[in-house]
Design a protein around this motif. Sequence first.
Motif, PDB file in Angstrom:
ATOM      1  N   ALA A  68       0.861  -1.181   0.000  1.00  0.00           N
ATOM      2  CA  ALA A  68       0.000   0.000   0.000  1.00  0.00           C
ATOM      3  C   ALA A  68       0.895   1.227   0.000  1.00  0.00           C
ATOM      4  O   ALA A  68       2.107   1.130   0.247  1.00  0.00           O
ATOM      5  CB  ALA A  68      -0.921   0.016   1.221  1.00  0.00           C
ATOM      6  N   VAL A  69       0.300   2.387  -0.273  1.00  0.00           N
ATOM      7  CA  VAL A  69       1.028   3.653  -0.178  1.00  0.00           C
ATOM      8  C   VAL A  69       0.223   4.610   0.693  1.00  0.00           C
ATOM      9  O   VAL A  69      -0.998   4.683   0.603  1.00  0.00           O
ATOM     10  CB  VAL A  69       1.294   4.274  -1.568  1.00  0.00           C
ATOM     11  N   GLY A  70       0.919   5.328   1.554  1.00  0.00           N
ATOM     12  CA  GLY A  70       0.262   6.300   2.414  1.00  0.00           C
ATOM     13  C   GLY A  70       0.081   7.637   1.713  1.00  0.00           C
ATOM     14  O   GLY A  70       0.829   7.975   0.802  1.00  0.00           O
ATOM     15  N   THR A  71      -0.916   8.380   2.160  1.00  0.00           N
ATOM     16  CA  THR A  71      -1.150   9.729   1.623  1.00  0.00           C
ATOM     17  C   THR A  71      -0.943  10.801   2.685  1.00  0.00           C
ATOM     18  O   THR A  71      -1.160  11.986   2.417  1.00  0.00           O
ATOM     19  CB  THR A  71      -2.589   9.854   1.077  1.00  0.00           C
ATOM     20  N   ILE A 112      -3.881   4.769   0.978  1.00  0.00           N
ATOM     21  CA  ILE A 112      -4.520   4.810   2.290  1.00  0.00           C
ATOM     22  C   ILE A 112      -4.862   6.248   2.651  1.00  0.00           C
ATOM     23  O   ILE A 112      -3.999   7.125   2.609  1.00  0.00           O
ATOM     24  CB  ILE A 112      -3.591   4.232   3.375  1.00  0.00           C
ATOM     25  N   ILE A 113      -6.102   6.486   3.043  1.00  0.00           N
ATOM     26  CA  ILE A 113      -6.516   7.793   3.555  1.00  0.00           C
ATOM     27  C   ILE A 113      -6.665   7.683   5.069  1.00  0.00           C
ATOM     28  O   ILE A 113      -7.587   7.032   5.564  1.00  0.00           O
ATOM     29  CB  ILE A 113      -7.825   8.259   2.907  1.00  0.00           C
ATOM     30  N   GLY A 114      -5.723   8.269   5.779  1.00  0.00           N
ATOM     31  CA  GLY A 114      -5.754   8.282   7.232  1.00  0.00           C
ATOM     32  C   GLY A 114      -5.867   9.708   7.729  1.00  0.00           C
ATOM     33  O   GLY A 114      -6.954  10.261   7.856  1.00  0.00           O
ATOM     34  N   SER A 115      -4.725  10.358   7.974  1.00  0.00           N
ATOM     35  CA  SER A 115      -4.756  11.712   8.522  1.00  0.00           C
ATOM     36  C   SER A 115      -5.381  12.713   7.560  1.00  0.00           C
ATOM     37  O   SER A 115      -5.901  13.748   7.990  1.00  0.00           O
ATOM     38  CB  SER A 115      -3.338  12.163   8.884  1.00  0.00           C
ATOM     39  N   MET A 116      -5.372  12.419   6.262  1.00  0.00           N
ATOM     40  CA  MET A 116      -5.939  13.371   5.306  1.00  0.00           C
ATOM     41  C   MET A 116      -7.462  13.452   5.377  1.00  0.00           C
ATOM     42  O   MET A 116      -8.062  14.317   4.730  1.00  0.00           O
ATOM     43  CB  MET A 116      -5.489  13.048   3.885  1.00  0.00           C
ATOM     44  N   GLN A 117      -8.082  12.600   6.176  1.00  0.00           N
ATOM     45  CA  GLN A 117      -9.527  12.735   6.357  1.00  0.00           C
ATOM     46  C   GLN A 117      -9.876  14.005   7.128  1.00  0.00           C
ATOM     47  O   GLN A 117     -10.977  14.533   6.998  1.00  0.00           O
ATOM     48  CB  GLN A 117     -10.094  11.535   7.085  1.00  0.00           C
ATOM     49  N   GLY A 118      -8.942  14.500   7.939  1.00  0.00           N
ATOM     50  CA  GLY A 118      -9.182  15.742   8.672  1.00  0.00           C
ATOM     51  C   GLY A 118     -10.086  15.580   9.875  1.00  0.00           C
ATOM     52  O   GLY A 118     -10.264  14.481  10.403  1.00  0.00           O
ATOM     53  N   ARG A 119     -10.702  16.692  10.293  1.00  0.00           N
ATOM     54  CA  ARG A 119     -11.540  16.750  11.486  1.00  0.00           C
ATOM     55  C   ARG A 119     -12.684  17.725  11.231  1.00  0.00           C
ATOM     56  O   ARG A 119     -12.619  18.548  10.319  1.00  0.00           O
ATOM     57  CB  ARG A 119     -10.747  17.252  12.701  1.00  0.00           C
ATOM     58  N   PHE A 120     -13.705  17.644  12.059  1.00  0.00           N
ATOM     59  CA  PHE A 120     -14.732  18.680  12.006  1.00  0.00           C
ATOM     60  C   PHE A 120     -14.475  19.700  13.109  1.00  0.00           C
ATOM     61  O   PHE A 120     -13.781  19.437  14.086  1.00  0.00           O
ATOM     62  CB  PHE A 120     -16.142  18.095  12.109  1.00  0.00           C
TER      63      PHE A 120
END
Length: 271
Positions: A68-71, A112-120
């Motif tokens: 996999a590759v991280g984003t 992989i989408i991890g931290s790039m999902q962000g926050r509200f």
Amino acid sequence: MIRSAITVSLVEEARGGPFVYWDGLENAFENARSLGYDAIEVFAPGPDAVPQSELQNLVKNSGLKVAAVGTGAGMVKHGLSLTDPDPSKRKSAQEFVRSMIDFGGPFGAPAIIGSMQGRFGGEINHDQALDLLAESLEALAPHASTYNVPLIYEPLNRYETNLIKTIAEGVAFLDRLSTKNVKLLADLFHMNIEEANVADALRQGADAIGHIHFVDSNRRAAGLGHTDFEPIAAALRDIKYDGYLCAEAFPLPDSKTAAEKTIEAFNRLFR
């Protein structure tokens, strides 16, 4: 068949983070090959950080795959997220993820989408943030399908996101999407914090789970914390999981030991 993998970070801004190898791709491939791993998960600063020809040669010469590759460098280096209230920044975030899909896709490696999902928070509430995240995944997952790989979405623990934190929440989120090309990443460290029972959560996730970060309760290598891996292994057999178990762990006490401990645990549980 469940396969083993291990992480390498090429992102200097993330140094000190939970990646086993830090000293270049060639070193990571050689060490992972010598220990009997099946694949490498690559956390790169961007799609141009590694020439395709270089990665192709490493894959060919080592016999390893790219798992996999991280984003996450999109967030770490550029401050981008898929839930940013600014439409232009969301567009830039999508473009970065798309470029990483193009980076990993030719190797059969999902992004992989991890931290790039962000926050509200601030200008957007929880539901609005989930709507924005869904919008991005709907746009990006079909692009991943052109390489016959899924897009991988990772629920994170409460200290890293306030969006989706459990496998059950992740499954419910995937159910609302029209695309069926998004899978969940089950990270055992995050699950240790958020799940009442990790093995039960894996069974609940079942076919929705497309990738696993194999790590102990303290984000150290498997066997260096207090996680009981036997019920987890049983759950993975029950759901017939056939993807990668990837060590996303701190290189403690050093990379060599973390890699050795992980493969020892993997072989004991799955080989």
